[in-house]
Write a protein that holds these residues in place. Structure first.
Motif, PDB file in Angstrom:
ATOM      1  N   GLU A 181       0.863  -1.179   0.000  1.00  0.00           N
ATOM      2  CA  GLU A 181       0.000   0.000   0.000  1.00  0.00           C
ATOM      3  C   GLU A 181       0.900   1.230   0.000  1.00  0.00           C
ATOM      4  OE1 GLU A 181      -2.395  -0.585   3.489  1.00  0.00           O
ATOM      5  OE2 GLU A 181      -3.214  -2.465   2.703  1.00  0.00           O
ATOM      6  N   LEU A 182       0.753   2.060  -1.029  1.00  0.00           N
ATOM      7  CA  LEU A 182       1.645   3.193  -1.245  1.00  0.00           C
ATOM      8  C   LEU A 182       0.918   4.520  -1.060  1.00  0.00           C
ATOM      9  CD1 LEU A 182       3.134   1.742  -4.532  1.00  0.00           C
ATOM     10  CD2 LEU A 182       4.290   1.810  -2.319  1.00  0.00           C
ATOM     11  N   THR A 183       1.632   5.489  -0.525  1.00  0.00           N
ATOM     12  CA  THR A 183       1.117   6.847  -0.381  1.00  0.00           C
ATOM     13  C   THR A 183       2.164   7.824  -0.917  1.00  0.00           C
ATOM     14  OG1 THR A 183       1.969   7.051   1.869  1.00  0.00           O
ATOM     15  CG2 THR A 183      -0.296   6.236   1.639  1.00  0.00           C
ATOM     16  N   ALA A 184       1.854   9.107  -0.888  1.00  0.00           N
ATOM     17  CA  ALA A 184       2.754  10.128  -1.430  1.00  0.00           C
ATOM     18  C   ALA A 184       4.155   9.993  -0.845  1.00  0.00           C
ATOM     19  CB  ALA A 184       2.190  11.513  -1.167  1.00  0.00           C
ATOM     20  N   GLY A 185       5.141   9.992  -1.735  1.00  0.00           N
ATOM     21  CA  GLY A 185       6.541   9.864  -1.356  1.00  0.00           C
ATOM     22  C   GLY A 185       7.103   8.475  -1.570  1.00  0.00           C
ATOM     23  N   ASP A 186       6.226   7.470  -1.646  1.00  0.00           N
ATOM     24  CA  ASP A 186       6.698   6.097  -1.833  1.00  0.00           C
ATOM     25  C   ASP A 186       7.094   5.860  -3.282  1.00  0.00           C
ATOM     26  OD1 ASP A 186       6.308   5.288   0.834  1.00  0.00           O
ATOM     27  OD2 ASP A 186       4.186   4.908   0.456  1.00  0.00           O
ATOM     28  N   VAL A 187       8.227   5.183  -3.458  1.00  0.00           N
ATOM     29  CA  VAL A 187       8.751   4.844  -4.778  1.00  0.00           C
ATOM     30  C   VAL A 187       9.010   3.353  -4.782  1.00  0.00           C
ATOM     31  CG1 VAL A 187      10.583   5.249  -6.460  1.00  0.00           C
ATOM     32  CG2 VAL A 187       9.863   7.105  -4.920  1.00  0.00           C
ATOM     33  N   THR A 245      -3.227  -1.224  -8.708  1.00  0.00           N
ATOM     34  CA  THR A 245      -4.566  -0.653  -8.761  1.00  0.00           C
ATOM     35  C   THR A 245      -4.675   0.477  -7.739  1.00  0.00           C
ATOM     36  OG1 THR A 245      -6.925  -1.190  -8.901  1.00  0.00           O
ATOM     37  CG2 THR A 245      -5.653  -2.259  -7.134  1.00  0.00           C
ATOM     38  N   LEU A 246      -5.816   1.107  -7.732  1.00  0.00           N
ATOM     39  CA  LEU A 246      -6.059   2.199  -6.789  1.00  0.00           C
ATOM     40  C   LEU A 246      -6.648   1.653  -5.505  1.00  0.00           C
ATOM     41  CD1 LEU A 246      -7.581   4.864  -9.203  1.00  0.00           C
ATOM     42  CD2 LEU A 246      -5.204   4.546  -8.508  1.00  0.00           C
ATOM     43  N   MET A 247      -6.554   2.456  -4.458  1.00  0.00           N
ATOM     44  CA  MET A 247      -7.171   2.104  -3.189  1.00  0.00           C
ATOM     45  C   MET A 247      -8.540   2.764  -3.125  1.00  0.00           C
ATOM     46  SD  MET A 247      -3.715   2.026  -0.886  1.00  0.00           S
ATOM     47  CE  MET A 247      -4.505   1.569   0.636  1.00  0.00           C
ATOM     48  N   GLU A 248      -9.180   2.712  -1.981  1.00  0.00           N
ATOM     49  CA  GLU A 248     -10.582   3.133  -1.852  1.00  0.00           C
ATOM     50  C   GLU A 248     -10.841   4.565  -2.282  1.00  0.00           C
ATOM     51  OE1 GLU A 248      -8.407   4.313   1.696  1.00  0.00           O
ATOM     52  OE2 GLU A 248      -8.587   2.325   0.806  1.00  0.00           O
ATOM     53  N   ASN A 249      -9.857   5.452  -2.168  1.00  0.00           N
ATOM     54  CA  ASN A 249     -10.080   6.852  -2.547  1.00  0.00           C
ATOM     55  C   ASN A 249     -10.066   7.068  -4.060  1.00  0.00           C
ATOM     56  OD1 ASN A 249      -7.318   6.586  -3.049  1.00  0.00           O
ATOM     57  ND2 ASN A 249      -6.815   8.568  -2.197  1.00  0.00           N
ATOM     58  N   LYS A 250      -9.540   6.089  -4.801  1.00  0.00           N
ATOM     59  CA  LYS A 250      -9.475   6.134  -6.270  1.00  0.00           C
ATOM     60  C   LYS A 250      -8.877   7.441  -6.787  1.00  0.00           C
ATOM     61  CE  LYS A 250     -12.912   2.674  -7.139  1.00  0.00           C
ATOM     62  NZ  LYS A 250     -14.103   2.277  -7.791  1.00  0.00           N
ATOM     63  N   GLN A 251      -7.741   7.830  -6.192  1.00  0.00           N
ATOM     64  CA  GLN A 251      -7.031   9.033  -6.617  1.00  0.00           C
ATOM     65  C   GLN A 251      -5.540   8.797  -6.503  1.00  0.00           C
ATOM     66  OE1 GLN A 251      -8.653  11.814  -3.722  1.00  0.00           O
ATOM     67  NE2 GLN A 251      -9.957  12.709  -5.300  1.00  0.00           N
ATOM     68  N   ILE A 252      -4.827   9.108  -7.600  1.00  0.00           N
ATOM     69  CA  ILE A 252      -3.374   8.971  -7.545  1.00  0.00           C
ATOM     70  C   ILE A 252      -2.726   9.845  -8.610  1.00  0.00           C
ATOM     71  CG2 ILE A 252      -3.111   7.035  -9.169  1.00  0.00           C
ATOM     72  CD1 ILE A 252      -1.142   5.881  -6.965  1.00  0.00           C
ATOM     73  N   VAL A 253      -1.541  10.331  -8.271  1.00  0.00           N
ATOM     74  CA  VAL A 253      -0.636  10.961  -9.222  1.00  0.00           C
ATOM     75  C   VAL A 253       0.698  10.256  -9.025  1.00  0.00           C
ATOM     76  CG1 VAL A 253       0.534  13.079  -9.958  1.00  0.00           C
ATOM     77  CG2 VAL A 253      -1.825  13.191  -9.082  1.00  0.00           C
TER      78      VAL A 253
END
Length: 179
Positions: free
Chosen positions: A130-136, A148-156
């Motif tokens: 499970e990745l969040t901002a800053g993870d590479v 795939t996306l997580m429950e918020n369905k938002q990613i850049v």
């Protein structure tokens, strides 16, 4: 900060060093970049203009070029996914099949959340990252996985490639995989 869930045991691995050590044992590269470098307005924006995508690339230029030099990546871009993405559900359905590539699949998350499901060693089986901002993360070539996306369905995310045309997915039929 990334968190791992081992699917067979439901064990969770947390903390940057623990995550890095586990992923290294599974031949997956993990790094963490400083997401607060990005202009505040872009830290929670999921529909970006071409100029804003370029701003993301410019903000992380040093990190991108360092990673590219170490790993042989020659091109990169920014992908954005959200409820505003046309045909999002169809696109996700296409992503959500276990596959491999003939080069690494790399994601540097700059906003939002995403998840890689990766086939680990025989003693581990499949695990979620499970990745969040800053993870590479860089999933090595020929390692079965999907993103795939997580429950918020938002990613850049910044994607890096060896081949200029990007990676091509090769289906990996695994009777042991359960969604």
């Amino acid at each position: 900060m990334a968190e791992i869930r081992i699917r067979n045991t439901d064990e969770r691995i947390q903390g940057e060093e623990n995550v890095r050590a586990f992923l290294e044992s599974q031949e997956v590269l993990y790094e963490h970049w400083n997401p607060s470098k990005l202009r505040e307005e872009l830290q929670e924006k999921f529909v970006l203009s071409d100029e804003e995508k370029q701003e993301v690339l410019n903000t992380f230029d040093e990190e991108i070029r360092d990673l590219a030099a170490r790993r042989g990546y020659r091109t990169w871009d920014v992908i954005t996914l959200s409820e505003a993405t046309p045909n999002l559900e169809e696109l996700l359905a296409k992503f959500e099949n276990v596959h491999t590539h003939t080069e690494d699949e790399v994601r540097a998350i700059t906003a939002g959340k995403g998840i890689f499901i990766i086939k680990g060693s025989d003693d581990v089986g499949y695990f979620d990252v499970e990745l969040t901002a800053g993870d590479v993360i860089s999933v090595p070539e020929n390692k079965p996985h999907f993103f795939t996306l997580m429950e918020n369905k938002q990613i850049v995310a910044v994607r890096l490639f060896i081949e200029p045309e990007g990676w091509i997915a090769h289906p990996h039929n695994d009777p042991n995989f359960q969604k």
